[in-house]
Design an enzyme around this catalytic site. Structure first.
Site, PDB file in Angstrom:
ATOM      1  CE1 TYR A 198      11.737 -35.528  42.197  1.00  0.00           C
ATOM      2  CE2 TYR A 198      11.622 -34.072  44.114  1.00  0.00           C
ATOM      3  CZ  TYR A 198      12.033 -34.321  42.811  1.00  0.00           C
ATOM      4  OH  TYR A 198      12.738 -33.356  42.127  1.00  0.00           O
ATOM      5  CG  ASP A 234      13.960 -37.480  51.178  1.00  0.00           C
ATOM      6  OD1 ASP A 234      13.956 -36.414  51.819  1.00  0.00           O
ATOM      7  OD2 ASP A 234      13.882 -37.537  49.938  1.00  0.00           O
ATOM      8  CE  LYS A 240      10.309 -30.021  49.593  1.00  0.00           C
ATOM      9  NZ  LYS A 240       9.976 -29.445  48.315  1.00  0.00           N
TER      10      LYS A 240
HETATM   11  N1  PMP Z   1      13.211 -35.242  48.916  1.00  0.00           N
HETATM   12  C1  PMP Z   1      11.922 -34.943  49.093  1.00  0.00           C
HETATM   13  C2  PMP Z   1      11.083 -35.842  49.937  1.00  0.00           C
HETATM   14  C3  PMP Z   1      11.372 -33.801  48.511  1.00  0.00           C
HETATM   15  O1  PMP Z   1      10.082 -33.520  48.687  1.00  0.00           O
HETATM   16  C4  PMP Z   1      12.197 -32.971  47.729  1.00  0.00           C
HETATM   17  C5  PMP Z   1      11.657 -31.713  47.058  1.00  0.00           C
HETATM   18  N2  PMP Z   1      10.326 -31.739  46.731  1.00  0.00           N
HETATM   19  C6  PMP Z   1      13.541 -33.323  47.580  1.00  0.00           C
HETATM   20  C7  PMP Z   1      14.023 -34.456  48.181  1.00  0.00           C
HETATM   21  C8  PMP Z   1      14.475 -32.469  46.755  1.00  0.00           C
HETATM   22  O2  PMP Z   1      14.691 -31.260  47.393  1.00  0.00           O
HETATM   23  P1  PMP Z   1      15.171 -29.984  46.545  1.00  0.00           P
HETATM   24  O3  PMP Z   1      14.064 -29.633  45.628  1.00  0.00           O
HETATM   25  O4  PMP Z   1      15.467 -28.941  47.592  1.00  0.00           O
HETATM   26  O5  PMP Z   1      16.409 -30.406  45.837  1.00  0.00           O
END
Ligand code: PMP
Length: 462
Positions: free
Chosen positions: A155, A255, A283
């Site tokens: 994700y 990521d 985060k």
């Molecule tokens: N990349 C990863 C690995 C994530 O876990 C998340 C959020 N769960 C995101 C991107 C997207 O981040 P945001 O919800 O702050 O847009």
């Protein structure tokens, strides 16, 4: 009182206030939630306040929080250092935001460069998603190629090219050596589906075959170095992927929105000893405030340097700008309050014994839960790395997305609903994130509640 029923389980008459709010919410907000992931049946629980490891809902029920805002709250709720930094920033600056460069942007960039091996320069965004999207545009601009490759089950946020093959059914997913691109939402154009190639995680041979075949089209491989924050890339796979992408002229993007600061200060890359070309963060970096950041090689990052071209919004902007500069912007990028909270968070994490203590607590919870489930003859393993783990009901080794489909989700879901009633909070089926403020008492209580939930679900008298 009405008992709120769902086909998944009931979450008891204790959350009547949430039920009432949800009725109102869903008439003015689609599904009553501000993000689709926050919904669960029959309705999510509306929260009112929080402290440390505990959340309190609108009915006054208290929960030990293992969702921690999807992993963002590594210091727990309302950490005094973070609260003080935010209050201090607001009062000393006399404003929430300058709309101009400021000191904290530089301070934070220096911290990220110090800790993350792959980061030489930094730009800020307002979310993890914006950060991953910026990494992709940078890779496309740098390589002159348009297609991206991502791993099945990974994700990277809720937008077009990355919202593909996150959670496909086994039938949709296709051949495990050459997975299909499966859109995860209405409204994703076929262009994006076709321009996102799906790779099998932890399978270097199949990944190599796909990358070699499409190397002239692929600008970047984007990867969660720890899938979902809990399934680590295997060492040989990671090393191989780094070598391969380098050889094939493909930008490697880590990521680390979830893993950055969760494993250690320098993220998964410092543990794996791998330097990605670009890194997306979010985060924990914002200490509970909305944030994202992109870091990477100077040569790639400087494509955004506006001194090399014009500002597209300036009057009579020069045509030259588009050929020379990647446009990146955002009214709130590098927000001072957010960075003050993030810097305070990092300062706490830099303290003695913070990570060893956190990791030990996580280990204790994981091993106690495994022991408990096994004592009831239930197939169960905790899968994780650092301070995040998941509870998976299968003995099959978990190395990728398809392995997860072999687990007994129904059992997990039933237990999760019982736990919610007993005051253990994670969104049903979600992973567990630990904070530095979870106590040994929290852990003991959590294990005790799991035992109660197992007995209820399995129909074992106490
Ligand atoms: N990349 C990863 C690995 C994530 O876990 C998340 C959020 N769960 C995101 C991107 C997207 O981040 P945001 O919800 O702050 O847009």
């Amino acid at each position: 009182m009405t008992l709120i029923q769902s086909n998944k389980g009931d979450i008891s008459e204790k959350v009547i206030g949430s039920a009432n709010l949800f009725t109102n919410a869903k008439s003015v907000i689609p599904g009553g939630v501000s993000a689709n992931i926050k919904y669960f049946p029959p309705h999510p629980i509306f929260m009112e306040k929080a402290i440390g490891s505990r959340l309190v809902d609108v009915d006054g029920n208290e929960y030990i929080d293992y969702l921690l805002c999807y992993g963002a709250l590594l210091l727990g709720h309302g950490h005094p250092e973070v609260t003080a930094a935010v209050n201090n920033q607001l009062t000393t600056a006399g404003t929430a935001v300058f709309g101009a460069p400021h000191r904290l942007e530089v301070e934070m960039a220096n911290k990220l460069i110090e800790y993350f091996p792959g980061i030489e320069m930094v730009r800020y965004t307002n979310s993890g998603l914006e950060a991953t999207l910026l990494t992709i545009r940078l890779a496309q601009a740098y390589t002159g190629k348009a297609t991206i490759a991502k791993f099945e089950g990974h994700y990277h946020g809720g937008y077009n090219e990355v919202l593909v093959s996150v959670n496909p059914t086994i039938d949709e997913a296709g051949d495990e050596n050459r997975p299909n691109s499966v859109p995860e939402s209405k409204g994703i154009s076929s262009h994006h589906v076709e321009n996102t190639i799906i790779l099998p995680f932890n399978d270097l041979k199949a990944t190599e075959q796909i990358l070699r075949k499409y190397k002239d089209k692929i600008a970047a491989v984007i990867i969660e170095p720890v899938q979902g924050g809990f399934i680590p890339a295997e060492e040989g796979f990671m090393v191989g992927l780094r070598e391969l992408t380098q050889k094939l002229g493909i930008v490697l993007i880590f990521d680390e929105v979830k893993t950055g600061f969760r494993l250690t200060l320098g993220g998964a890359q410092s543990i794996f000893g791998i330097k990605p070309d670009l890194t997306a963060l979010g985060k924990v970096l914002g200490g509970g405030f909305p944030v994202g950041a992109v870091g990477g090689h100077q040569e790639i990052m400087e494509i955004m340097d506006p001194t090399k071209g014009g500002d597209i919004l300036s009057a009579g902007g020069k045509a030259i700008k588009k050929d020379h500069v990647l446009f990146h912007s955002g009214t709130y990028n590098g927000h001072p309050i957010v960075l003050a909270a993030g810097l305070a968070t990092i300062k706490v994490l830099e303290g003695d014994n913070v990570y060893p203590g956190l990791l030990q607590k996580t280990k204790n919870l994981r091993s106690s839960l495994e022991k408990l489930y096994h004592s009831y003859g239930i197939e169960m393993q905790t899968v994780g790395m650092g301070s995040i783990f998941n509870i998976v009901h299968t003995n099959h080794p978990i190395r990728n997305y398809r392995d997860l489909l072999k687990a007994d989700m129904k059992l997990r879901e039933k237990v999760d609903y019982e736990l919610l009633k007993m005051g253990i909070y994670t969104k049903p089926l979600n992973r567990y994130s630990m904070s530095i403020v979870h106590t040994d008492k929290d852990i003991e209580e959590t294990v005790r509640m799991h035992e109660k939930a197992i007995k209820i679900v399995k129909g074992i008298g106490s």
